[in-house]
Motif scaffolding. Structure first.
Motif, short mmCIF file in Angstrom:
data_model
loop_
_atom_site.label_atom_id
_atom_site.label_comp_id
_atom_site.label_asym_id
_atom_site.label_seq_id
_atom_site.Cartn_x
_atom_site.Cartn_y
_atom_site.Cartn_z
N PHE A 47 -10.74 78.99 53.34
CA PHE A 47 -9.69 79.32 52.38
C PHE A 47 -9.75 80.79 52.00
O PHE A 47 -8.73 81.42 51.76
N GLY A 48 -10.94 81.37 51.96
CA GLY A 48 -11.11 82.77 51.62
C GLY A 48 -11.12 83.00 50.12
O GLY A 48 -11.31 82.07 49.33
N ASN A 49 -10.91 84.25 49.74
CA ASN A 49 -10.94 84.68 48.34
C ASN A 49 -10.12 85.94 48.16
O ASN A 49 -9.86 86.66 49.13
N PRO A 50 -9.76 86.25 46.92
CA PRO A 50 -9.18 87.57 46.65
C PRO A 50 -10.24 88.64 46.89
O PRO A 50 -11.45 88.37 46.83
N THR A 51 -9.78 89.86 47.15
CA THR A 51 -10.70 90.98 47.35
C THR A 51 -10.27 92.15 46.47
O THR A 51 -9.11 92.24 46.06
N VAL A 52 -11.22 93.03 46.18
CA VAL A 52 -10.96 94.26 45.43
C VAL A 52 -11.60 95.39 46.22
O VAL A 52 -12.78 95.34 46.55
N ALA A 53 -10.81 96.42 46.53
CA ALA A 53 -11.32 97.56 47.29
C ALA A 53 -12.40 98.29 46.50
O ALA A 53 -12.23 98.55 45.30
N VAL A 54 -13.49 98.62 47.17
CA VAL A 54 -14.56 99.40 46.54
C VAL A 54 -14.84 100.69 47.29
O VAL A 54 -15.53 101.57 46.77
N ALA A 55 -14.32 100.82 48.51
CA ALA A 55 -14.47 102.04 49.30
C ALA A 55 -13.43 102.00 50.42
O ALA A 55 -12.90 100.95 50.73
N GLY A 56 -13.17 103.15 51.01
CA GLY A 56 -12.21 103.21 52.11
C GLY A 56 -10.83 103.59 51.65
O GLY A 56 -10.58 103.82 50.46
N THR A 57 -9.93 103.63 52.61
CA THR A 57 -8.59 104.12 52.31
C THR A 57 -7.49 103.11 52.60
O THR A 57 -6.32 103.41 52.39
N ALA A 58 -7.83 101.91 53.08
CA ALA A 58 -6.80 100.92 53.40
C ALA A 58 -6.25 100.32 52.11
O ALA A 58 -6.96 99.63 51.38
N PRO A 59 -5.00 100.63 51.78
CA PRO A 59 -4.44 100.12 50.52
C PRO A 59 -3.94 98.69 50.64
O PRO A 59 -3.55 98.24 51.70
N GLY A 60 -4.01 97.98 49.55
CA GLY A 60 -3.29 96.74 49.43
C GLY A 60 -3.88 95.48 50.01
O GLY A 60 -3.22 94.46 50.00
#
Length: 102
Positions: A47-60
């Protein structure tokens, strides 16, 4: 069966989106996702999970799931009714491949 990574993308981060929802909206959203998971049946590996960016440049990128099917076309109907897509987000599908010799 082939394995597919589904990345959920949207202009607003999952974290910000959740903060704007009322308890009733959260309940409706969770029901929509669980109904979709039930329809996915054996195609849904993780099913997975939500994610929150912590590094990198890939938006969204706001979350992920893993699906399985003989071919990606077998997932078209399932992707079309996905709650993330119906809420204005996008789904990007990637086939997971095993490197030669691994």
């Amino acid at each position: 069966m082939k394995k597919f990574l589904v990345l959920y993308t949207a202009e607003m981060s999952a974290e910000n989106h959740f903060g704007d929802l009322s308890p009733e909206d959260i309940e409706k959203m969770n029901k929509a996702w669980m109904d979709w998971a039930e329809k996915a049946g054996e195609h849904l590996l993780d099913f997975g999970n939500p994610t929150v960016a912590v590094a990198g440049t890939a938006p969204g990128v706001g979350g992920y799931s893993f699906l399985q099917a003989e071919k990606v076309e077998d997932l078209a109907d399932l992707v079309a009714i996905h709650p993330h897509k119906l809420m204005g987000g996008n789904l990007d599908l990637y086939e997971v491949v095993t490197p030669p010799g691994m």
